[in-house]
Design a protein around this motif. Structure first.
Motif, PDB file in Angstrom:
ATOM      1  N   VAL A   1       0.840  -1.205   0.000  1.00 35.74           N
ATOM      2  CA  VAL A   1       0.000   0.000   0.000  1.00 35.74           C
ATOM      3  C   VAL A   1       0.877   1.258   0.000  1.00 35.74           C
ATOM      4  O   VAL A   1       0.613   2.221  -0.732  1.00 35.74           O
TER       5      VAL A   1
ATOM      6  N   LYS B   1       2.216   1.798  -3.429  1.00 31.62           N
ATOM      7  CA  LYS B   1       1.178   2.258  -4.357  1.00 31.62           C
ATOM      8  C   LYS B   1       0.915   3.752  -4.140  1.00 31.62           C
ATOM      9  O   LYS B   1       0.807   4.524  -5.092  1.00 31.62           O
ATOM     10  N   ALA B   2       0.832   4.147  -2.872  1.00 33.96           N
ATOM     11  CA  ALA B   2       0.590   5.560  -2.549  1.00 33.96           C
ATOM     12  C   ALA B   2       1.754   6.412  -3.057  1.00 33.96           C
ATOM     13  O   ALA B   2       1.551   7.496  -3.609  1.00 33.96           O
TER      14      ALA B   2
ATOM     15  N   VAL C   1      -2.132  12.528  -2.577  1.00 41.55           N
ATOM     16  CA  VAL C   1      -2.392  11.307  -1.806  1.00 41.55           C
ATOM     17  C   VAL C   1      -1.945  11.484  -0.354  1.00 41.55           C
ATOM     18  O   VAL C   1      -0.867  12.018  -0.093  1.00 41.55           O
TER      19      VAL C   1
ATOM     20  N   GLY D   1      -0.937   9.216   2.683  1.00 43.85           N
ATOM     21  CA  GLY D   1      -0.589   7.827   2.990  1.00 43.85           C
ATOM     22  C   GLY D   1      -0.733   7.559   4.482  1.00 43.85           C
ATOM     23  O   GLY D   1      -0.035   8.158   5.289  1.00 43.85           O
TER      24      GLY D   1
ATOM     25  N   VAL E   1     -10.725  -0.197   0.364  1.00 46.01           N
ATOM     26  CA  VAL E   1      -9.475   0.586   0.379  1.00 46.01           C
ATOM     27  C   VAL E   1      -9.054   0.995  -1.037  1.00 46.01           C
ATOM     28  O   VAL E   1      -8.514   2.075  -1.238  1.00 46.01           O
ATOM     29  N   THR E   2      -9.328   0.125  -2.013  1.00 43.98           N
ATOM     30  CA  THR E   2      -8.973   0.458  -3.401  1.00 43.98           C
ATOM     31  C   THR E   2      -9.782   1.660  -3.881  1.00 43.98           C
ATOM     32  O   THR E   2      -9.234   2.613  -4.457  1.00 43.98           O
TER      33      THR E   2
ATOM     34  N   LEU F   1      -8.770   4.905  -2.178  1.00 39.90           N
ATOM     35  CA  LEU F   1      -7.532   5.449  -2.744  1.00 39.90           C
ATOM     36  C   LEU F   1      -7.815   6.105  -4.103  1.00 39.90           C
ATOM     37  O   LEU F   1      -7.351   7.216  -4.378  1.00 39.90           O
ATOM     38  N   GLU F   2      -8.604   5.428  -4.938  1.00 42.77           N
ATOM     39  CA  GLU F   2      -8.927   5.965  -6.269  1.00 42.77           C
ATOM     40  C   GLU F   2      -9.715   7.266  -6.156  1.00 42.77           C
ATOM     41  O   GLU F   2      -9.409   8.256  -6.808  1.00 42.77           O
TER      42      GLU F   2
ATOM     43  N   GLY G   1      -7.909   9.561  -2.701  1.00 41.05           N
ATOM     44  CA  GLY G   1      -6.469   9.655  -2.495  1.00 41.05           C
ATOM     45  C   GLY G   1      -6.045   9.434  -1.050  1.00 41.05           C
ATOM     46  O   GLY G   1      -5.114  10.069  -0.566  1.00 41.05           O
ATOM     47  N   VAL G   2      -6.735   8.516  -0.364  1.00 36.24           N
ATOM     48  CA  VAL G   2      -6.318   8.170   1.007  1.00 36.24           C
ATOM     49  C   VAL G   2      -5.887   6.705   1.009  1.00 36.24           C
ATOM     50  O   VAL G   2      -6.652   5.826   0.609  1.00 36.24           O
ATOM     51  N   ALA G   3      -4.645   6.463   1.440  1.00 37.04           N
ATOM     52  CA  ALA G   3      -4.116   5.097   1.434  1.00 37.04           C
ATOM     53  C   ALA G   3      -4.171   4.489   2.827  1.00 37.04           C
ATOM     54  O   ALA G   3      -3.533   4.990   3.753  1.00 37.04           O
TER      55      ALA G   3
END
Ligand SMILES: Cc1ncc(COP(=O)(O)O)c(C=O)c1O
Length: 400
Positions: A19, A22-23, A33, A35, A351-352, A355-356, A359-361
């Motif tokens: 994760v 990815k962030a 983002v 993270g 969570v996916t 994030l998309e 923008g929070v991981a």
């Protein structure tokens, strides 16, 4: 790939590191983002510790050292165990490695045979089951409940023990839930272990100092001295001393086990970084007052997260005693639809999409063995945390 060892097929990359990567990639591509995946304090290493490292370099402490730690660090660790945990260890009972993770790895590799079982309360730190699998043994997860504060009940422990059980891995305060066991709660578990003399305890006390609201930390061998001979007490400087990148962890335990761990280390990495060892001597022997200052900030952030997340639609967030994580349930968002038309079937979807869309991981709970939930690391700037919680509220509010 047939070329690779079978053991590699048994393990997976750490979900928390995935994760974070990815962030980082999204950020590099210009996305805004936040993270909340990484398990490390945002505070810098205190200056006195950095200066001890500089002084060590200037003194020429730049050579190989004793495989499992310089005598000065072992002495400092013995003093720490005595002072803070009431545990008496000799330097020959101390092992120092490249982070708590290596010490844990050494301990499990040095003791596990195929067929052995290791009890791991879930949710758990992702590395425990995978290292057990790598060693060819069997992780036995004991699932805890949010209603019990994510703490294992003595009856559940008793039930999980078999003739094959070699270790209980105990982690309080916990990564990923922040749950910490009171003295009475530790005692209830050690009472069970007293009745099963073949079971050893590997207690991971990495978050010992990160407790809030006057919570008092206790480690199993302190609460039940009769377990001392079959306990490995693991700790390190990464979290409390803001030294994650320095890579120093340590453990105290029976001499024959410590020796076996040193043999393993001597055939893999040899000594942990010499300069980081000297910095750790200063960390353990030097002033400790910054820990309380950092904790005041962590507590404020924990309270902020808990309050804001409990206002998000479909989220339930208990208030943990320690570490720098909260572990909210997102059960109330399952089977709901995002504005983009995606139905959330799992916490990984949650969570996916978070994030998309925002923008929070964060990391999905199933990676830690209990979902649907997610882990937030609140070891990040308070303003970023507040914004992230606002975005989570907005994301949850957008679900239909
Ligand atoms: C519960 C727990 N134990 C051990 C470690 C290992 O810490 P390190 O290897 O940085 O000393 C971590 C790090 O995330 C952790 O969360």
């Amino acid at each position: 790939m047939a070329f690779l060892a079978d053991s590699i097929g048994r393990i997976k990359p750490s979900a928390t590191i995935a994760v974070t990567d990815k962030a980082r990639a999204l950020k590099a591509a210009g996305r805004d983002v936040i993270g909340l995946g990484a398990g490390e304090p945002d505070f810098d290493t205190p200056d006195n510790i950095k200066e001890a490292a500089v002084a060590a370099i200037k003194r020429g402490e730049t050579k190989y050292t004793a495989v499992d730690g310089i005598p000065q660090l072992k002495e400092a660790i013995c003093a720490k165990f005595k002072r803070e945990n009431g545990l008496t260890y000799k330097p020959s009972q101390i092992s120092v490695g490249t982070g708590g993770k290596q010490v844990l790895f050494n301990a499990l590799m040095a003791t596990l045979n195929p067929g052995d079982e290791v009890i791991i309360p879930a949710p758990y730190w992702v590395s425990y089951p995978d290292i057990v699998l790598l060693a060819g043994a069997k992780p036995v997860a004991v699932t805890t409940r949010m209603e019990d504060g994510f703490k294992m009940k003595p009856e559940a422990l008793e039930k999980a023990i078999t003739k094959q059980t070699k270790w209980l891995i105990f982690n309080s305060p916990s990564n990923p839930t922040g749950a910490a066991y009171s003295r009475a709660e530790v005692k209830a578990l050690t009472d069970v272990l007293v009745r099963h003399p073949h079971v050893w305890v590997l207690t991971d006390d990495m978050y010992e100092h990160l407790v809030y609201d006057d919570f008092e930390f206790f480690t199993p061998a302190q609460v039940e001295p009769s377990l001392y001979e079959r306990t490995l007490t693991l700790n390190g400087v990464s979290k409390a001393y803001c030294m994650t990148g320095w890579r120093i962890g340590y453990a105290g335990g029976p001499e024959f086990l410590i020796k076996a761990m040193a043999t393993l280390q001597s055939q893999s990495t040899t000594n942990p970084n010499a300069i980081a060892q000297w910095a750790s001597v200063e960390a353990l022997n030097g002033p400790q007052d910054f820990i309380a200052r950092n904790n005041a900030v962590f507590k404020e952030r924990r309270d902020l997260c808990v309050a804001m997340l409990n206002q998000a639609n479909g989220i339930k967030c208990p208030k943990p005693e320690g570490a720098f994580y909260v572990y909210p349930s997102c059960a109330g968002t399952m089977e709901r639809r995002t504005p983009g038309g995606k139905t959330l079937a799992t916490d990984e979807d949650f969570v996916t999409e978070l994030l998309e869309q925002e923008g929070v991981a964060v990391v999905q709970g199933t990676a830690f063995g209990l979902g649907p939930a997610f882990r937030i690391s609140y070891a990040t700037a308070t303003s970023a945390l507040e914004e992230a919680c606002r975005r989570i509220q907005r994301f949850c509010g957008s679900l239909q």
